[in-house]
Design a protein around this motif. Structure first.
Motif, PDB file in Angstrom:
ATOM      1  N   SER A   1       0.851  -1.188   0.000  1.00 39.04           N
ATOM      2  CA  SER A   1       0.000   0.000   0.000  1.00 39.04           C
ATOM      3  C   SER A   1       0.885   1.236   0.000  1.00 39.04           C
ATOM      4  CB  SER A   1      -0.919   0.006   1.225  1.00 39.04           C
ATOM      5  OG  SER A   1      -0.165   0.014   2.419  1.00 39.04           O
ATOM      6  N   GLY A   2       0.291   2.371  -0.309  1.00 35.42           N
ATOM      7  CA  GLY A   2       0.988   3.643  -0.162  1.00 35.42           C
ATOM      8  C   GLY A   2       1.378   4.352  -1.440  1.00 35.42           C
ATOM      9  N   GLY A   3       1.123   3.772  -2.584  1.00 34.72           N
ATOM     10  CA  GLY A   3       1.473   4.459  -3.820  1.00 34.72           C
ATOM     11  C   GLY A   3       0.527   5.622  -4.087  1.00 34.72           C
ATOM     12  N   GLY A   4       0.822   6.349  -5.162  1.00 34.94           N
ATOM     13  CA  GLY A   4      -0.042   7.463  -5.535  1.00 34.94           C
ATOM     14  C   GLY A   4       0.657   8.451  -6.421  1.00 34.94           C
ATOM     15  N   LEU A   5       0.007   9.605  -6.562  1.00 30.04           N
ATOM     16  CA  LEU A   5       0.535  10.689  -7.382  1.00 30.04           C
ATOM     17  C   LEU A   5       1.121  11.753  -6.465  1.00 30.04           C
ATOM     18  CD1 LEU A   5       0.777  12.279 -10.074  1.00 30.04           C
ATOM     19  CD2 LEU A   5      -1.559  13.102  -9.646  1.00 30.04           C
ATOM     20  N   VAL A   6       2.318  12.187  -6.783  1.00 30.98           N
ATOM     21  CA  VAL A   6       2.989  13.195  -5.965  1.00 30.98           C
ATOM     22  C   VAL A   6       3.769  14.127  -6.883  1.00 30.98           C
ATOM     23  CG1 VAL A   6       5.036  11.762  -5.584  1.00 30.98           C
ATOM     24  CG2 VAL A   6       4.428  13.528  -3.913  1.00 30.98           C
TER      25      VAL A   6
ATOM     26  N   LEU B   1       6.514   9.967  -0.375  1.00 27.60           N
ATOM     27  CA  LEU B   1       5.545   8.902  -0.213  1.00 27.60           C
ATOM     28  C   LEU B   1       6.165   7.821   0.651  1.00 27.60           C
ATOM     29  CD1 LEU B   1       4.067   8.317  -3.808  1.00 27.60           C
ATOM     30  CD2 LEU B   1       2.827   9.207  -1.834  1.00 27.60           C
ATOM     31  N   ARG B   2       5.310   7.068   1.335  1.00 29.61           N
ATOM     32  CA  ARG B   2       5.792   5.904   2.065  1.00 29.61           C
ATOM     33  C   ARG B   2       5.017   4.676   1.615  1.00 29.61           C
ATOM     34  NH1 ARG B   2       5.853   4.369   8.500  1.00 29.61           N
ATOM     35  NH2 ARG B   2       3.632   4.061   8.120  1.00 29.61           N
ATOM     36  N   LEU B   3       5.749   3.689   1.164  1.00 29.76           N
ATOM     37  CA  LEU B   3       5.154   2.416   0.771  1.00 29.76           C
ATOM     38  C   LEU B   3       5.252   1.424   1.924  1.00 29.76           C
ATOM     39  CD1 LEU B   3       6.684   1.987  -2.813  1.00 29.76           C
ATOM     40  CD2 LEU B   3       4.640   3.259  -2.108  1.00 29.76           C
ATOM     41  N   SER B   4       4.235   0.598   2.036  1.00 29.01           N
ATOM     42  CA  SER B   4       4.216  -0.436   3.065  1.00 29.01           C
ATOM     43  C   SER B   4       4.028  -1.804   2.419  1.00 29.01           C
ATOM     44  CB  SER B   4       3.074  -0.198   4.051  1.00 29.01           C
ATOM     45  OG  SER B   4       3.202   1.039   4.706  1.00 29.01           O
ATOM     46  N   CYS B   5       4.654  -2.798   3.006  1.00 31.95           N
ATOM     47  CA  CYS B   5       4.516  -4.179   2.541  1.00 31.95           C
ATOM     48  C   CYS B   5       4.310  -5.048   3.774  1.00 31.95           C
ATOM     49  CB  CYS B   5       5.743  -4.621   1.768  1.00 31.95           C
ATOM     50  SG  CYS B   5       5.714  -6.370   1.274  1.00 31.95           S
ATOM     51  N   ALA B   6       3.084  -5.509   3.968  1.00 30.73           N
ATOM     52  CA  ALA B   6       2.753  -6.337   5.113  1.00 30.73           C
ATOM     53  C   ALA B   6       2.829  -7.807   4.721  1.00 30.73           C
ATOM     54  CB  ALA B   6       1.353  -5.999   5.611  1.00 30.73           C
ATOM     55  N   ALA B   7       3.603  -8.569   5.489  1.00 32.54           N
ATOM     56  CA  ALA B   7       3.772 -10.000   5.232  1.00 32.54           C
ATOM     57  C   ALA B   7       2.897 -10.799   6.181  1.00 32.54           C
ATOM     58  CB  ALA B   7       5.235 -10.405   5.400  1.00 32.54           C
ATOM     59  N   SER B   8       2.465 -11.962   5.717  1.00 33.02           N
ATOM     60  CA  SER B   8       1.574 -12.793   6.526  1.00 33.02           C
ATOM     61  C   SER B   8       2.347 -13.793   7.384  1.00 33.02           C
ATOM     62  CB  SER B   8       0.588 -13.530   5.620  1.00 33.02           C
ATOM     63  OG  SER B   8       1.283 -14.367   4.714  1.00 33.02           O
ATOM     64  N   ARG B   9       3.670 -13.596   7.483  1.00 35.11           N
ATOM     65  CA  ARG B   9       4.476 -14.428   8.352  1.00 35.11           C
ATOM     66  C   ARG B   9       5.547 -13.574   8.997  1.00 35.11           C
ATOM     67  NH1 ARG B   9       7.871 -18.869   5.167  1.00 35.11           N
ATOM     68  NH2 ARG B   9       9.088 -18.913   7.074  1.00 35.11           N
TER      69      ARG B   9
ATOM     70  N   MET C   1      10.133   7.358   0.707  1.00 34.59           N
ATOM     71  CA  MET C   1      10.706   7.974  -0.491  1.00 34.59           C
ATOM     72  C   MET C   1      10.573   9.478  -0.393  1.00 34.59           C
ATOM     73  SD  MET C   1       9.234   5.344  -3.381  1.00 34.59           S
ATOM     74  CE  MET C   1       7.540   5.831  -3.132  1.00 34.59           C
ATOM     75  N   ASN C   2      11.693  10.161  -0.325  1.00 29.21           N
ATOM     76  CA  ASN C   2      11.729  11.618  -0.241  1.00 29.21           C
ATOM     77  C   ASN C   2      12.375  12.195  -1.497  1.00 29.21           C
ATOM     78  OD1 ASN C   2      10.665  11.444   2.397  1.00 29.21           O
ATOM     79  ND2 ASN C   2      12.715  11.329   3.277  1.00 29.21           N
ATOM     80  N   SER C   3      12.178  13.483  -1.691  1.00 27.07           N
ATOM     81  CA  SER C   3      12.769  14.178  -2.839  1.00 27.07           C
ATOM     82  C   SER C   3      12.506  13.428  -4.134  1.00 27.07           C
ATOM     83  CB  SER C   3      14.283  14.356  -2.623  1.00 27.07           C
ATOM     84  OG  SER C   3      14.539  15.082  -1.444  1.00 27.07           O
ATOM     85  N   LEU C   4      11.275  13.049  -4.311  1.00 29.20           N
ATOM     86  CA  LEU C   4      10.918  12.234  -5.475  1.00 29.20           C
ATOM     87  C   LEU C   4      11.117  12.993  -6.775  1.00 29.20           C
ATOM     88  CD1 LEU C   4       7.866  10.430  -3.952  1.00 29.20           C
ATOM     89  CD2 LEU C   4       9.782   9.284  -5.057  1.00 29.20           C
ATOM     90  N   LYS C   5      11.524  12.258  -7.794  1.00 30.30           N
ATOM     91  CA  LYS C   5      11.798  12.811  -9.117  1.00 30.30           C
ATOM     92  C   LYS C   5      10.882  12.133 -10.145  1.00 30.30           C
ATOM     93  CE  LYS C   5      16.717  13.179  -7.921  1.00 30.30           C
ATOM     94  NZ  LYS C   5      18.096  12.794  -8.318  1.00 30.30           N
TER      95      LYS C   5
END
Length: 115
Positions: A7-12, A18-26, A82-86
């Motif tokens: 989760s966490g994508g988008g337009l910037v 932006l901050r992306l998250s990846c939740a694992a089920s283990r 992710m900072n200072s995105l290009k």
């Protein structure tokens, strides 16, 4: 069966964050390595950042100093700040997990950097 939920994508705008998250089920400590890859249109998928089970971190040169990978062991989640995105960071970002001889990809999340 391990699952990865991103989760966490988008337009910037350029220069934004932006901050992306990846939740694992283990338990992510039982996973040898987790990482974030990205794939831009017409380009090969490339490793952006990775973290091993013992906390060793690596980044591709183009994101060093701008992106930070981290993890929350309690939440079994890996993050990509992710900072200072290009504009050239625009891509679909995928979470990846490797353990033993197995590997798993998340569904991908779109990151678009545009004015």
């Amino acid at each position: 069966q391990v699952q990865l939920v991103e989760s966490g994508g988008g337009l910037v705008q350029p220069g934004g964050s932006l901050r992306l998250s990846c939740a694992a089920s283990r338990n992510i400590l039982s996973i040898n390595a987790m990482g974030w890859y990205r794939q831009a249109p017409g380009q090969q998928r490339e490793l952006v950042a990775g973290i091993s089970s013992v906390g060793i971190i690596a980044y591709t040169d183009s994101v060093k100093g701008r992106f930070t990978i981290s993890r929350d062991i309690v939440k079994n989640t890996v993050y990509l700040q992710m900072n200072s995105l290009k504009p050239e960071d625009t891509a679909v970002y995928y979470c990846n997990a490797v353990w033993g001889t197995s590997a798993l990809w998340g569904q991908g999340t779109q990151v678009t950097v545009s004015a």
